[in-house]
Write a protein that holds these residues in place. Sequence first.
Motif, PDB file in Angstrom:
ATOM      1  N   LEU A  77     -12.825   1.461  -4.915  1.00 20.35           N
ATOM      2  CA  LEU A  77     -13.569   2.192  -5.938  1.00 20.35           C
ATOM      3  C   LEU A  77     -13.407   3.701  -5.733  1.00 20.35           C
ATOM      4  O   LEU A  77     -13.167   4.445  -6.688  1.00 20.35           O
ATOM      5  CB  LEU A  77     -15.046   1.813  -5.885  1.00 20.35           C
ATOM      6  CG  LEU A  77     -15.996   2.596  -6.789  1.00 20.35           C
ATOM      7  CD1 LEU A  77     -15.571   2.492  -8.240  1.00 20.35           C
ATOM      8  CD2 LEU A  77     -17.436   2.102  -6.611  1.00 20.35           C
ATOM      9  N   ALA A  78     -13.522   4.149  -4.474  1.00 16.12           N
ATOM     10  CA  ALA A  78     -13.384   5.578  -4.179  1.00 16.12           C
ATOM     11  C   ALA A  78     -11.979   6.074  -4.525  1.00 16.12           C
ATOM     12  O   ALA A  78     -11.816   7.158  -5.100  1.00 16.12           O
ATOM     13  CB  ALA A  78     -13.682   5.835  -2.702  1.00 16.12           C
ATOM     14  N   VAL A  79     -10.968   5.278  -4.198  1.00 21.40           N
ATOM     15  CA  VAL A  79      -9.584   5.661  -4.497  1.00 21.40           C
ATOM     16  C   VAL A  79      -9.358   5.709  -6.004  1.00 21.40           C
ATOM     17  O   VAL A  79      -8.736   6.635  -6.526  1.00 21.40           O
ATOM     18  CB  VAL A  79      -8.597   4.670  -3.833  1.00 21.40           C
ATOM     19  CG1 VAL A  79      -7.173   4.933  -4.324  1.00 21.40           C
ATOM     20  CG2 VAL A  79      -8.657   4.799  -2.320  1.00 21.40           C
ATOM     21  N   ALA A  80      -9.881   4.709  -6.726  1.00 24.04           N
ATOM     22  CA  ALA A  80      -9.710   4.676  -8.182  1.00 24.04           C
ATOM     23  C   ALA A  80     -10.366   5.881  -8.843  1.00 24.04           C
ATOM     24  O   ALA A  80      -9.828   6.447  -9.802  1.00 24.04           O
ATOM     25  CB  ALA A  80     -10.294   3.380  -8.748  1.00 24.04           C
ATOM     26  N   LEU A  81     -11.506   6.303  -8.343  1.00 22.51           N
ATOM     27  CA  LEU A  81     -12.201   7.458  -8.919  1.00 22.51           C
ATOM     28  C   LEU A  81     -11.430   8.760  -8.693  1.00 22.51           C
ATOM     29  O   LEU A  81     -11.622   9.727  -9.429  1.00 22.51           O
ATOM     30  CB  LEU A  81     -13.605   7.570  -8.326  1.00 22.51           C
ATOM     31  CG  LEU A  81     -14.617   6.526  -8.809  1.00 22.51           C
ATOM     32  CD1 LEU A  81     -15.913   6.635  -8.024  1.00 22.51           C
ATOM     33  CD2 LEU A  81     -14.892   6.694 -10.304  1.00 22.51           C
ATOM     34  N   CYS A  82     -10.567   8.773  -7.673  1.00 25.12           N
ATOM     35  CA  CYS A  82      -9.756   9.970  -7.430  1.00 25.12           C
ATOM     36  C   CYS A  82      -8.812  10.256  -8.598  1.00 25.12           C
ATOM     37  O   CYS A  82      -8.434  11.420  -8.833  1.00 25.12           O
ATOM     38  CB  CYS A  82      -8.924   9.792  -6.156  1.00 25.12           C
ATOM     39  SG  CYS A  82      -9.872   9.886  -4.630  1.00 25.12           S
ATOM     40  N   MET A 107      -2.840  11.719  -8.203  1.00 24.36           N
ATOM     41  CA  MET A 107      -2.860  10.652  -9.212  1.00 24.36           C
ATOM     42  C   MET A 107      -1.818   9.580  -8.910  1.00 24.36           C
ATOM     43  O   MET A 107      -2.106   8.382  -8.976  1.00 24.36           O
ATOM     44  CB  MET A 107      -2.640  11.242 -10.605  1.00 24.36           C
ATOM     45  CG  MET A 107      -3.828  12.007 -11.143  1.00 24.36           C
ATOM     46  SD  MET A 107      -3.598  12.518 -12.866  1.00 24.36           S
ATOM     47  CE  MET A 107      -2.632  14.016 -12.647  1.00 24.36           C
ATOM     48  N   PHE A 108      -0.580  10.008  -8.569  1.00 27.43           N
ATOM     49  CA  PHE A 108       0.473   9.043  -8.256  1.00 27.43           C
ATOM     50  C   PHE A 108       0.064   8.159  -7.075  1.00 27.43           C
ATOM     51  O   PHE A 108       0.237   6.944  -7.092  1.00 27.43           O
ATOM     52  CB  PHE A 108       1.777   9.765  -7.909  1.00 27.43           C
ATOM     53  CG  PHE A 108       2.396  10.516  -9.057  1.00 27.43           C
ATOM     54  CD1 PHE A 108       2.200  10.114 -10.362  1.00 27.43           C
ATOM     55  CD2 PHE A 108       3.184  11.637  -8.821  1.00 27.43           C
ATOM     56  CE1 PHE A 108       2.775  10.802 -11.423  1.00 27.43           C
ATOM     57  CE2 PHE A 108       3.763  12.333  -9.870  1.00 27.43           C
ATOM     58  CZ  PHE A 108       3.554  11.915 -11.183  1.00 27.43           C
ATOM     59  N   THR A 109      -0.474   8.794  -6.030  1.00 23.63           N
ATOM     60  CA  THR A 109      -0.818   8.072  -4.811  1.00 23.63           C
ATOM     61  C   THR A 109      -2.039   7.182  -5.014  1.00 23.63           C
ATOM     62  O   THR A 109      -2.025   5.990  -4.658  1.00 23.63           O
ATOM     63  CB  THR A 109      -1.087   9.073  -3.668  1.00 23.63           C
ATOM     64  OG1 THR A 109       0.046   9.920  -3.504  1.00 23.63           O
ATOM     65  CG2 THR A 109      -1.369   8.348  -2.363  1.00 23.63           C
ATOM     66  N   ALA A 110      -3.098   7.738  -5.599  1.00 25.39           N
ATOM     67  CA  ALA A 110      -4.342   6.980  -5.759  1.00 25.39           C
ATOM     68  C   ALA A 110      -4.161   5.782  -6.672  1.00 25.39           C
ATOM     69  O   ALA A 110      -4.762   4.718  -6.439  1.00 25.39           O
ATOM     70  CB  ALA A 110      -5.441   7.895  -6.299  1.00 25.39           C
ATOM     71  N   PHE A 111      -3.336   5.915  -7.706  1.00 21.58           N
ATOM     72  CA  PHE A 111      -3.148   4.793  -8.621  1.00 21.58           C
ATOM     73  C   PHE A 111      -2.518   3.602  -7.905  1.00 21.58           C
ATOM     74  O   PHE A 111      -3.004   2.473  -8.001  1.00 21.58           O
ATOM     75  CB  PHE A 111      -2.274   5.203  -9.813  1.00 21.58           C
ATOM     76  CG  PHE A 111      -2.026   4.069 -10.770  1.00 21.58           C
ATOM     77  CD1 PHE A 111      -3.002   3.681 -11.667  1.00 21.58           C
ATOM     78  CD2 PHE A 111      -0.817   3.386 -10.760  1.00 21.58           C
ATOM     79  CE1 PHE A 111      -2.786   2.620 -12.549  1.00 21.58           C
ATOM     80  CE2 PHE A 111      -0.583   2.331 -11.627  1.00 21.58           C
ATOM     81  CZ  PHE A 111      -1.568   1.946 -12.524  1.00 21.58           C
ATOM     82  N   SER A 148       0.793  -1.222   0.000  1.00 19.49           N
ATOM     83  CA  SER A 148       0.000   0.000   0.000  1.00 19.49           C
ATOM     84  C   SER A 148       0.837   1.289   0.000  1.00 19.49           C
ATOM     85  O   SER A 148       1.504   1.598  -0.963  1.00 19.49           O
ATOM     86  CB  SER A 148      -0.974  -0.033   1.183  1.00 19.49           C
ATOM     87  OG  SER A 148      -1.929   0.990   1.073  1.00 19.49           O
ATOM     88  N   PHE A 149       0.796   2.034   1.113  1.00 25.44           N
ATOM     89  CA  PHE A 149       1.435   3.347   1.146  1.00 25.44           C
ATOM     90  C   PHE A 149       2.949   3.260   1.017  1.00 25.44           C
ATOM     91  O   PHE A 149       3.580   4.194   0.499  1.00 25.44           O
ATOM     92  CB  PHE A 149       1.066   4.092   2.432  1.00 25.44           C
ATOM     93  CG  PHE A 149      -0.337   4.620   2.431  1.00 25.44           C
ATOM     94  CD1 PHE A 149      -0.695   5.678   1.618  1.00 25.44           C
ATOM     95  CD2 PHE A 149      -1.310   4.048   3.221  1.00 25.44           C
ATOM     96  CE1 PHE A 149      -1.993   6.170   1.594  1.00 25.44           C
ATOM     97  CE2 PHE A 149      -2.613   4.520   3.210  1.00 25.44           C
ATOM     98  CZ  PHE A 149      -2.955   5.588   2.397  1.00 25.44           C
ATOM     99  N   LEU A 165       5.449  15.828  -3.314  1.00 29.75           N
ATOM    100  CA  LEU A 165       4.288  15.866  -2.422  1.00 29.75           C
ATOM    101  C   LEU A 165       3.775  14.461  -2.112  1.00 29.75           C
ATOM    102  O   LEU A 165       3.384  14.176  -0.975  1.00 29.75           O
ATOM    103  CB  LEU A 165       3.176  16.709  -3.057  1.00 29.75           C
ATOM    104  CG  LEU A 165       3.448  18.208  -3.203  1.00 29.75           C
ATOM    105  CD1 LEU A 165       2.290  18.890  -3.932  1.00 29.75           C
ATOM    106  CD2 LEU A 165       3.665  18.853  -1.835  1.00 29.75           C
ATOM    107  N   SER A 166       3.768  13.588  -3.120  1.00 26.84           N
ATOM    108  CA  SER A 166       3.307  12.210  -2.910  1.00 26.84           C
ATOM    109  C   SER A 166       4.212  11.479  -1.926  1.00 26.84           C
ATOM    110  O   SER A 166       3.735  10.784  -1.015  1.00 26.84           O
ATOM    111  CB  SER A 166       3.276  11.469  -4.248  1.00 26.84           C
ATOM    112  OG  SER A 166       2.929  10.113  -4.066  1.00 26.84           O
ATOM    113  N   ALA A 167       5.535  11.646  -2.090  1.00 26.19           N
ATOM    114  CA  ALA A 167       6.473  10.984  -1.171  1.00 26.19           C
ATOM    115  C   ALA A 167       6.320  11.511   0.251  1.00 26.19           C
ATOM    116  O   ALA A 167       6.299  10.734   1.218  1.00 26.19           O
ATOM    117  CB  ALA A 167       7.906  11.184  -1.671  1.00 26.19           C
ATOM    118  N   LEU A 168       6.189  12.836   0.392  1.00 23.74           N
ATOM    119  CA  LEU A 168       6.042  13.422   1.722  1.00 23.74           C
ATOM    120  C   LEU A 168       4.737  13.006   2.387  1.00 23.74           C
ATOM    121  O   LEU A 168       4.700  12.715   3.590  1.00 23.74           O
ATOM    122  CB  LEU A 168       6.110  14.958   1.622  1.00 23.74           C
ATOM    123  CG  LEU A 168       7.484  15.560   1.338  1.00 23.74           C
ATOM    124  CD1 LEU A 168       7.362  17.059   1.078  1.00 23.74           C
ATOM    125  CD2 LEU A 168       8.434  15.298   2.508  1.00 23.74           C
TER     126      LEU A 168
END
Length: 280
Positions: free
Chosen positions: A141-146, A71-75, A23-24, A180-183
């Motif tokens: 589903l919610a994450v993918a829609l982001c 986008m980077f994180t949600a994908f 995950s994260f 920003l995604s890494a932080l």
Amino acid sequence: MAAAALMWSIAGVVTRHLEQARSFEITFWRSFFMLLSLTVILPALRGRAAFAPVLRASAPLWLSGGCWSVMFTAFMVGITLMPVANVLVTMAAGPLLTALLARVFIGHRIAPRTWCAIAMAGAGIVWMYGAEVGNLSPLGLAVALCIPVAAAVNWTVVQRAQTQGHAVDLVPAVFIGAALSALATLPWALPFAASGRDLALLALLGLVQLAIPCVLVVYCGRVLKAPEIALLGLLEVIFGILLTWVGAGEKPAAAVLMGGTLVIAALVFNELLGWKEQQQ
């Protein structure tokens, strides 16, 4: 551009071969290695002034960077919660959602062909998720829609800035997005569990799946027209589903294939007709 789409598409199959990272932590390491790669690539391509746009970043550039980080994180989080094919098809609807947002916030006219494509793609998404709604994670589903929402907001911000005479450079925006995604994911990624093999695979994603194709697309944009880039970019969905199917044994459900076909057909239909109109 086709090579860039192929590079983008390897995320799903590579992620399925990770041993311990989850995950994260996956998202953090991919964004971190992308940031590291761009730190080397950008000065090589643009010289000492490569990071000057980041240092004097305007509000639209920061907004674009924020959208890229989503986008980077949600994908990556999305493909850990759902089949890769579902996430890719959902993400593909981004250009049509962009048309809707541009209509609302910028006043862009939506052509009849685009309305038809939006309806067709919407039917494909409903078909895909309607048949599997009981088997899928609502959070996934919610994450993918982001992803398509963030993409639509991003391009709307970029278009609005351009109409006001403030061009947004894509490469610094992507660099900011990776940072920003890494932080944002670092606190959730601790304690690290990735093995040495996992880190090697995630470094591959950061360099080959994100950094290199993002730079390639910038150069492609100087030669190819927008419809050509959009159509060739759709190869990511096809390549991604096939690679994950063949390389990780993740066979997409029949509803995903049928719904995904509708979405892709709608996008191809819209771009080809738009291209024809421009030529006329």
